[in-house]
Design an enzyme around this catalytic site. Structure first.
Site, PDB file in Angstrom:
ATOM      1  N   HIS A  51       0.847  -1.196   0.000  1.00  0.00           N
ATOM      2  CA  HIS A  51       0.000   0.000   0.000  1.00  0.00           C
ATOM      3  C   HIS A  51       0.883   1.248   0.000  1.00  0.00           C
ATOM      4  O   HIS A  51       1.247   1.775   1.056  1.00  0.00           O
ATOM      5  CB  HIS A  51      -0.902  -0.028   1.223  1.00  0.00           C
ATOM      6  CG  HIS A  51      -1.995   0.995   1.190  1.00  0.00           C
ATOM      7  ND1 HIS A  51      -2.745   1.337   2.284  1.00  0.00           N
ATOM      8  CD2 HIS A  51      -2.470   1.757   0.162  1.00  0.00           C
ATOM      9  CE1 HIS A  51      -3.624   2.268   1.966  1.00  0.00           C
ATOM     10  NE2 HIS A  51      -3.479   2.535   0.684  1.00  0.00           N
ATOM     11  N   ARG A 149      31.140  13.311   6.752  1.00  0.00           N
ATOM     12  CA  ARG A 149      30.802  11.990   7.290  1.00  0.00           C
ATOM     13  C   ARG A 149      29.852  12.119   8.480  1.00  0.00           C
ATOM     14  O   ARG A 149      29.673  11.178   9.242  1.00  0.00           O
ATOM     15  CB  ARG A 149      32.081  11.257   7.694  1.00  0.00           C
ATOM     16  CG  ARG A 149      33.012  10.966   6.518  1.00  0.00           C
ATOM     17  CD  ARG A 149      34.186  10.100   6.937  1.00  0.00           C
ATOM     18  NE  ARG A 149      35.115  10.808   7.804  1.00  0.00           N
ATOM     19  CZ  ARG A 149      36.188  11.492   7.387  1.00  0.00           C
ATOM     20  NH1 ARG A 149      36.448  11.552   6.084  1.00  0.00           N
ATOM     21  NH2 ARG A 149      36.995  12.091   8.234  1.00  0.00           N
ATOM     22  N   CYS A 169      11.842   2.245  15.754  1.00  0.00           N
ATOM     23  CA  CYS A 169      12.437   1.004  15.230  1.00  0.00           C
ATOM     24  C   CYS A 169      13.512   1.347  14.202  1.00  0.00           C
ATOM     25  O   CYS A 169      14.586   0.759  14.219  1.00  0.00           O
ATOM     26  CB  CYS A 169      11.367   0.127  14.607  1.00  0.00           C
ATOM     27  SG  CYS A 169      10.167  -0.500  15.794  1.00  0.00           S
ATOM     28  N   ARG A 189      16.824  -0.971  14.397  1.00  0.00           N
ATOM     29  CA  ARG A 189      17.145  -1.799  15.565  1.00  0.00           C
ATOM     30  C   ARG A 189      16.247  -3.022  15.667  1.00  0.00           C
ATOM     31  O   ARG A 189      16.653  -4.071  16.158  1.00  0.00           O
ATOM     32  CB  ARG A 189      17.017  -0.989  16.852  1.00  0.00           C
ATOM     33  CG  ARG A 189      15.598  -0.562  17.145  1.00  0.00           C
ATOM     34  CD  ARG A 189      15.363  -0.039  18.560  1.00  0.00           C
ATOM     35  NE  ARG A 189      13.957   0.312  18.732  1.00  0.00           N
ATOM     36  CZ  ARG A 189      13.024  -0.538  19.162  1.00  0.00           C
ATOM     37  NH1 ARG A 189      13.343  -1.779  19.474  1.00  0.00           N
ATOM     38  NH2 ARG A 189      11.771  -0.137  19.278  1.00  0.00           N
ATOM     39  N   SER A 190      14.981  -2.868  15.222  1.00  0.00           N
ATOM     40  CA  SER A 190      13.991  -3.925  15.345  1.00  0.00           C
ATOM     41  C   SER A 190      13.132  -3.923  14.094  1.00  0.00           C
ATOM     42  O   SER A 190      12.654  -2.865  13.675  1.00  0.00           O
ATOM     43  CB  SER A 190      13.116  -3.674  16.587  1.00  0.00           C
ATOM     44  OG  SER A 190      12.061  -4.608  16.674  1.00  0.00           O
ATOM     45  N   ASP A 192       9.990  -5.993  12.000  1.00  0.00           N
ATOM     46  CA  ASP A 192       8.950  -6.971  11.682  1.00  0.00           C
ATOM     47  C   ASP A 192       9.072  -7.221  10.177  1.00  0.00           C
ATOM     48  O   ASP A 192       8.561  -6.450   9.361  1.00  0.00           O
ATOM     49  CB  ASP A 192       7.589  -6.376  12.058  1.00  0.00           C
ATOM     50  CG  ASP A 192       6.406  -7.244  11.656  1.00  0.00           C
ATOM     51  OD1 ASP A 192       6.592  -8.228  10.915  1.00  0.00           O
ATOM     52  OD2 ASP A 192       5.277  -6.903  12.061  1.00  0.00           O
ATOM     53  N   ILE A 231      10.631 -12.610  12.256  1.00  0.00           N
ATOM     54  CA  ILE A 231       9.316 -12.981  11.736  1.00  0.00           C
ATOM     55  C   ILE A 231       8.483 -13.429  12.923  1.00  0.00           C
ATOM     56  O   ILE A 231       8.907 -14.294  13.700  1.00  0.00           O
ATOM     57  CB  ILE A 231       9.417 -14.126  10.705  1.00  0.00           C
ATOM     58  CG1 ILE A 231      10.255 -13.693   9.498  1.00  0.00           C
ATOM     59  CG2 ILE A 231       8.031 -14.576  10.263  1.00  0.00           C
ATOM     60  CD1 ILE A 231      10.589 -14.836   8.554  1.00  0.00           C
ATOM     61  N   TYR A 232       7.313 -12.828  13.104  1.00  0.00           N
ATOM     62  CA  TYR A 232       6.437 -13.229  14.200  1.00  0.00           C
ATOM     63  C   TYR A 232       5.887 -14.629  13.948  1.00  0.00           C
ATOM     64  O   TYR A 232       5.657 -15.033  12.801  1.00  0.00           O
ATOM     65  CB  TYR A 232       5.298 -12.226  14.370  1.00  0.00           C
ATOM     66  CG  TYR A 232       5.718 -10.977  15.116  1.00  0.00           C
ATOM     67  CD1 TYR A 232       5.808 -10.978  16.509  1.00  0.00           C
ATOM     68  CD2 TYR A 232       6.044  -9.809  14.439  1.00  0.00           C
ATOM     69  CE1 TYR A 232       6.212  -9.847  17.198  1.00  0.00           C
ATOM     70  CE2 TYR A 232       6.445  -8.667  15.122  1.00  0.00           C
ATOM     71  CZ  TYR A 232       6.533  -8.697  16.510  1.00  0.00           C
ATOM     72  OH  TYR A 232       6.941  -7.578  17.191  1.00  0.00           O
ATOM     73  N   ALA A 286       1.522  -7.224  15.483  1.00  0.00           N
ATOM     74  CA  ALA A 286       1.748  -7.355  16.919  1.00  0.00           C
ATOM     75  C   ALA A 286       1.981  -5.965  17.506  1.00  0.00           C
ATOM     76  O   ALA A 286       2.818  -5.227  17.019  1.00  0.00           O
ATOM     77  CB  ALA A 286       2.943  -8.253  17.192  1.00  0.00           C
TER      78      ALA A 286
END
Length: 287
Positions: A51, A149, A169, A189-190, A192, A231-232, A286
């Site tokens: 989407h 830099r 995230c 960092r995280s 899904d 992967i959940y 989640a």
């Protein structure tokens, strides 16, 4: 988008089972990187319908500096506040939770998320309480000192994490200019990987294209670096379905070339061309 399918396969083959804050459970790997040459097409996943309107509206919302989920709904639906009551966005669930924690009672009109991405991009608070517009500073650096830099924007403001509905995230990104081409590397960092990562790839690829345009640069690479990529456990069936599909060629995206200021982009300035995809795959997020 073979790079994305390779990541899914890598997590299924090499990942470890881990618990998470949502109680859902994940299969996870730590440390992974993908690279996309933006001159070869727009990296929008084709093995399921993605989407794009939601991606663009969220990005414009970040650039605007807003942290009100109802403002995101206004951008997405192109309507005023009185016309969006009850309409949901990708941030609605987090906004509802945050609104309750802050004591708001009218969740249809006030959905303040705390100092999330937009606030950090456009109004980072320093130790003296002064607001720093990181995005404007970043673009100015690219224009005036492209060999720097230090062309970095961070959303991970340690002093304000506890005030956020969801700690960022996609925590920070860095730009790099070489041979007249602009590249961007994102550290996430995280991630899904089934639901979120296709969204994140397209969002930061598009941001790179927008900044390249306002800085009068050609397109280089988008480099996507992960910390915890997971992967959940309730997405395994959907992932296997997606892996059974053959990707189509990448589409292109046309941007209104008359826009020269990052704050002037609107929804109508973007047109997706030649996008062919498999049908959408539904899955629960989640939270």
């Amino acid at each position: 988008m073979k790079q994305y399918l390779d990541l899914l396969e890598h997590i299924l083959a090499k990942g470890v089972e881990k618990e998470d804050r949502t109680g859902t459970g994940t299969r996870s790997v730590f440390g992974y990187q993908m690279r996309f040459d933006l001159s070869e097409g727009f990296p929008l996943v084709t093995t399921k319908k993605t989407h794009l309107k939601a991606i663009i509206s969220e990005l414009l919302w970040f650039i605007e500096g807003s942290t009100d989920e109802r403002r995101l709904a206004e951008i997405h639906f192109g309507q005023n506040a009185e016309d969006i009551i009850g309409k949901k966005t990708v941030w609605t669930a987090n906004a509802d939770a945050q609104g309750k924690s802050l004591g708001y009672t009218n969740s249809d009109t006030i959905k303040e998320l705390g100092p999330v991405y937009g606030a950090q991009w456009r109004s980072w608070k320093d130790c003296n309480g002064n607001a720093i517009d990181q995005l404007s500073d970043l673009i100015n650096q690219i224009k005036t000192n492209p060999d720097s830099r230090r062309m970095i924007l961070s959303a991970w403001n340690v002093g304000e994490i506890e005030k956020m509905a969801l700690p960022p995230c996609h925590t920070f990104f860095q730009f790099y200019v070489a041979n007249g081409k602009l590249s961007c590397q994102l550290y996430q960092r995280s991630a899904d990987v089934f639901l979120g990562v296709p969204f994140n790839i397209a969002s930061y690829a598009l941001l790179t294209m927008m900044i390249a345009q306002v800085c009068e640069l050609e397109l280089g690479d988008f480099v996507h670096t992960f910390g915890d990529a997971h992967i959940y456990s309730n997405h395994y069936e959907q992932v296997n379905l997606q892996l059974s599909r053959t990707p189509y060629n990448k589409p292109t995206i046309k941007i209104n070339t008359e826009v020269k200021n990052i704050e002037d982009f609107k929804m109508e300035d973007f047109e997706l061309l030649d996008y062919k995809s498999h049908e959408a795959i539904k899955a629960q997020m989640a939270v």
